[in-house]
Enzyme design. Structure first.
Site, PDB file in Angstrom:
ATOM      1  N   GLU A  31      -9.187 -34.877 -53.788  1.00  9.58           N
ATOM      2  CA  GLU A  31      -7.775 -35.235 -53.547  1.00  9.58           C
ATOM      3  C   GLU A  31      -7.214 -34.642 -52.259  1.00  9.58           C
ATOM      4  O   GLU A  31      -6.224 -35.148 -51.708  1.00  9.58           O
ATOM      5  CB  GLU A  31      -6.926 -34.781 -54.745  1.00  9.58           C
ATOM      6  CG  GLU A  31      -5.779 -35.709 -55.061  1.00  9.58           C
ATOM      7  CD  GLU A  31      -6.259 -37.063 -55.556  1.00  9.58           C
ATOM      8  OE1 GLU A  31      -5.860 -38.076 -54.968  1.00  9.58           O
ATOM      9  OE2 GLU A  31      -7.044 -37.118 -56.527  1.00  9.58           O
ATOM     10  N   GLU A  75      -9.395 -39.385 -56.790  1.00 15.43           N
ATOM     11  CA  GLU A  75      -9.279 -39.901 -55.423  1.00 15.43           C
ATOM     12  C   GLU A  75     -10.358 -40.945 -55.146  1.00 15.43           C
ATOM     13  O   GLU A  75     -10.344 -41.950 -55.807  1.00 15.43           O
ATOM     14  CB  GLU A  75      -9.295 -38.770 -54.392  1.00 15.43           C
ATOM     15  CG  GLU A  75      -8.337 -38.999 -53.214  1.00 15.43           C
ATOM     16  CD  GLU A  75      -8.508 -40.317 -52.464  1.00 15.43           C
ATOM     17  OE1 GLU A  75      -7.802 -41.281 -52.833  1.00 15.43           O
ATOM     18  OE2 GLU A  75      -9.280 -40.388 -51.497  1.00 15.43           O
ATOM     19  N   SER A 134       0.840 -38.916 -52.789  1.00 12.03           N
ATOM     20  CA  SER A 134       0.097 -39.925 -53.544  1.00 12.03           C
ATOM     21  C   SER A 134       0.772 -41.278 -53.375  1.00 12.03           C
ATOM     22  O   SER A 134       1.942 -41.367 -52.973  1.00 12.03           O
ATOM     23  CB  SER A 134       0.075 -39.539 -55.020  1.00 12.03           C
ATOM     24  OG  SER A 134      -0.474 -40.586 -55.796  1.00 12.03           O
ATOM     25  N   SER A 135       0.027 -42.324 -53.709  1.00 10.21           N
ATOM     26  CA  SER A 135       0.609 -43.672 -53.782  1.00 10.21           C
ATOM     27  C   SER A 135       0.714 -44.146 -55.229  1.00 10.21           C
ATOM     28  O   SER A 135       1.080 -45.301 -55.469  1.00 10.21           O
ATOM     29  CB  SER A 135      -0.258 -44.658 -53.004  1.00 10.21           C
ATOM     30  OG  SER A 135      -0.310 -44.298 -51.656  1.00 10.21           O
ATOM     31  N   THR A 189      -9.053 -44.738 -58.424  1.00 10.18           N
ATOM     32  CA  THR A 189      -7.965 -44.442 -59.371  1.00 10.18           C
ATOM     33  C   THR A 189      -7.979 -45.474 -60.511  1.00 10.18           C
ATOM     34  O   THR A 189      -8.633 -46.514 -60.409  1.00 10.18           O
ATOM     35  CB  THR A 189      -6.605 -44.429 -58.638  1.00 10.18           C
ATOM     36  OG1 THR A 189      -6.670 -43.539 -57.537  1.00 10.18           O
ATOM     37  CG2 THR A 189      -5.447 -44.064 -59.519  1.00 10.18           C
ATOM     38  N   THR A 228      -6.665 -40.164 -61.491  1.00 13.46           N
ATOM     39  CA  THR A 228      -7.542 -40.324 -60.331  1.00 13.46           C
ATOM     40  C   THR A 228      -8.402 -39.091 -60.106  1.00 13.46           C
ATOM     41  O   THR A 228      -8.042 -37.993 -60.556  1.00 13.46           O
ATOM     42  CB  THR A 228      -6.675 -40.583 -59.073  1.00 13.46           C
ATOM     43  OG1 THR A 228      -7.532 -40.959 -57.985  1.00 13.46           O
ATOM     44  CG2 THR A 228      -5.886 -39.361 -58.659  1.00 13.46           C
TER      45      THR A 228
HETATM   46  N1  GLY Z   1      -5.669 -40.668 -54.689  1.00 13.85           N
HETATM   47  C1  GLY Z   1      -4.890 -41.829 -54.734  1.00 13.85           C
HETATM   48  C2  GLY Z   1      -3.436 -41.573 -54.712  1.00 13.85           C
HETATM   49  O1  GLY Z   1      -3.028 -40.522 -55.142  1.00 13.85           O
HETATM   50  O2  GLY Z   1      -2.674 -42.379 -54.274  1.00 13.85           O
END
Ligand code: GLY
Length: 622
Positions: free
Chosen positions: A463, A444, A487-488, A424, A442
């Site tokens: 993702e 991923e 997601s983070s 990301t 991102t």
């Molecule tokens: N793919 C990283 C996130 O969405 O946190």
């Protein structure tokens, strides 16, 4: 068709290798406004009229150019993101997704746009069960319906001043003319080489002559230049139901496997109708107050805003805040994130409870002078909060059943074995009018699913592996048709008295949340300047037995934290020992902005301003 693609990409290979780096910089960057600035990457810039920070000099220059030409922060954010799709193609691209938080100076409101990838209609909750994580990543199955292009389009129509076609121009120039390969690009290619070589399209583009492009060579991506150009002319419908969409679907269903490869590549589930149905969504931001500041973040399906927000609320409820409290607040917030947060269209996320002061006080009661037993159980963000609840029973006992009854898990991340790498990227932009964008993008994993769409110059995302693999009954993040994986990503904007003070974000999978939290604490709580806050060594506690930390963090604080019962382990990387690669802005008053990127992590980032201040403030702590 495959042979033709390989042959044409072979030309890229040759031209990629001929120009030495010094020539490249002179030869390939035309004497426009931005080219008058030194072609040097600096992590801190201060000045007026607009600012940008990204991990990459070319992307920062692209965004700056748009600002200088009169574009606003949203225009520049989209231009920067599209350029990152060229120069950071393993972290972002048009087949990826993202979350964007935006402060509109005219209305003085914060908005967010969700461009998260979605699961195809044919997705099932058990689709990844029993598949090793790495095998799931490098497959058609992991590819979600891309969100970035719809997000760019919505963002520009809603807040921008230029068309998508105009916003793509700097990225087209960069893809056509090339960029100088740096150590990060080289290393990320090398780390991916074993799987890239298993796809004809990917190896032809990213392994010219069978090797990663050398540091200092010029890397061109004419296929991507053409793809962006056509996207600009035809518009998003070309992807969402049109010919480009058909090519994506064909690639997902029948990945271009190199003859002789022994890799088992599972085909994907995406149909053209999934692309046609995709929508980027405007969502209410999350908002909490911390020390009198308003902290705005990204709501579910990202867990960024809720987890950063909950942790800050817990910390504010404590009599003192230090690194021990930071780790414990993060541990508790991750227990709740893992138990409660998923796509709100599919899961009843108790967002109000998670972000309430009452819940935070209840959770803060669990923080003792020594580290709490692992794992922390999730709390009950149900609106009924006692003064100080007794500690929850260990999730290894009856909390399992309780969690299932309530439709939640134990707060332990079922995807905990998933490596949290440097994937990301994040950019921040402000403009002369005071608009601010914080934008996480991102595909991923670094390198996405490893599959380039033949002849198009971009990688597909993976993702769907952000879903919980299971079996995990009641987990809020199990796959489902049309669902967005949790997601983070945590793009964050902080207002003071209704005006922007800070914007910050980072890459790093689930460590994004702890990086953003730690940078905010460093700046607001521990008195560091923003450059210091971003440079400071990091640790990431995500309701895991051991806290991952950078070596400098362990050296400096390890003994004291170990004495309190914490276990610290070096962050795995790659690059080994690194967590995140943040970018941020601080608004210093009277129109002055400080743009900040990493000094060293991920090779260091690039901060630029439209009108540089005569002498940068070394440590603006104000
Ligand atoms: N793919 C990283 C996130 O969405 O946190």
């Amino acid at each position: 068709m495959r042979g033709v693609v390989v042959a044409s990409l072979g030309l890229v290979t040759l031209t990629s290798l001929v120009a030495p780096p010094a020539q490249a910089a002179q030869e390939h960057f035309r004497p426009d406004d931005s080219a008058r600035e030194p072609y040097v990457k600096k992590p801190v810039a201060e000045g007026y009229g607009g600012a940008v920070a990204t991990v990459d000099l070319d992307a920062s220059r692209a965004a700056l150019k748009v600002l200088k030409q009169g574009g606003n922060a949203m225009d520049a954010a989209v231009a920067g993101a599209a350029t990152l799709g060229v120069t950071e193609p393993y972290s972002a691209g048009l087949a990826g997704g993202g979350f964007l938080v935006y402060y509109d100076a005219r209305t003085r409101r914060v908005s967010t746009i969700d461009g998260r990838e979605t699961a195809p209609k044919a997705m099932t909750s058990t689709v990844f069960e029993g598949i090793p994580f790495g095998d799931a990543v490098t497959s058609g199955l992991s590819a979600g319906v891309p969100g970035s292009v719809a997000q760019w389009d919505l963002a520009l129509r809603r807040f921008g001043t230029i068309s998508l076609r105009q916003a793509l121009r700097p990225a087209i120039d960069t893809a056509r003319d090339g960029f100088v390969v740096d150590q990060t690009f080289h290393d990320q290619t090398e780390q991916n080489a074993a799987r890239f070589k298993d796809f004809t399209s990917t190896s032809a583009l990213y392994l010219p002559g069978g090797q990663p492009p050398p540091v200092g060579s010029v890397f061109r991506n004419p296929d991507l230049a053409r793809t962006y150009g056509e996207l600009g002319r035809r518009g998003p419908a070309w992807l969402y139901g049109g010919a480009l969409g058909r090519e994506i679907v064909a690639t997902v269903k029948k990945p271009p496997i190199t003859p002789g490869s022994t890799r088992v590549v599972r085909p994907g589930l995406m149909e053209l109708s999934d692309l046609t149905a995709y929508r980027a969504l405007e969502r209410q931001p999350t908002k909490i107050t911390y020390r009198g500041l308003d902290v705005y973040g990204m709501a579910p399906p990202s867990s960024g805003g809720s987890t950063v927000g909950e942790a800050l609320n817990i910390l504010e409820a404590l009599p003192r805040v230090g690194l021990h409290e930071y780790l414990e607040a993060s541990r508790l917030s991750f227990a709740d994130r893992n138990a409660f947060v998923g796509d709100p269209a599919y899961v009843n996320v108790p967002l109000e409870g998670l972000l309430s002061d009452g819940f935070a006080k209840e959770r803060a009661c669990l923080i003792a002078p020594v580290a709490m037993p692992h794992p922390a159980a999730p709390g009950s963000p149900d609106g009924a909060y006692g003064p100080c609840a007794p500690p929850s029973p260990s999730p290894s006992s009856d909390a399992v059943d309780k969690g299932v009854d309530k439709g939640v898990d134990k707060g332990v991340d079922k995807g905990a074995e998933k490596p949290e790498g440097p994937e990301t990227t994040h950019l921040v932009v402000s403009d002369r009018w005071g608009d601010v964008a914080a934008y996480n993008i991102t595909i991923e994993q670094t390198g996405g699913n490893g599959i380039v769409v033949p002849g198009r110059g971009f990688l597909l995302n993976n993702e769907m592996t952000d879903f919980t693999f299971g079996p995990a009954p009641g987990d809020p993040n199990l796959p489902a048709p049309g669902k967005r994986p949790r997601s983070s990503m945590a793009p964050t904007i902080v207002l003071k008295d209704g005006r922007p003070l800070l914007a910050v974000g980072s890459p790093g999978g689930a460590t994004i949340i702890t990086t953003v939290l730690q940078v905010l604490l460093n700046r607001v709580e521990f008195g560091m300047s923003l450059p210091e806050a971003i440079a400071a060594p990091r640790a990431s506690q995500r309701n895991t037995a051991a806290t991952q930390a950078e070596p400098a963090f362990i050296d400096r604080y390890g003994a004291r934290l170990t004495a309190l019962g914490h276990t610290l382990t070096p962050a795995p990387g790659p690059p080994a020992g690194e967590i995140g690669a943040a970018t941020g802005l601080e608004f210093l008053g009277h129109g002055k902005v400080q743009a900040v990127a990493e000094p060293t992590r991920r090779g260091g980032g690039s901060a630029l301003v439209v009108i540089p201040a005569p002498s940068p403030t070394a440590a603006a702590t104000g």
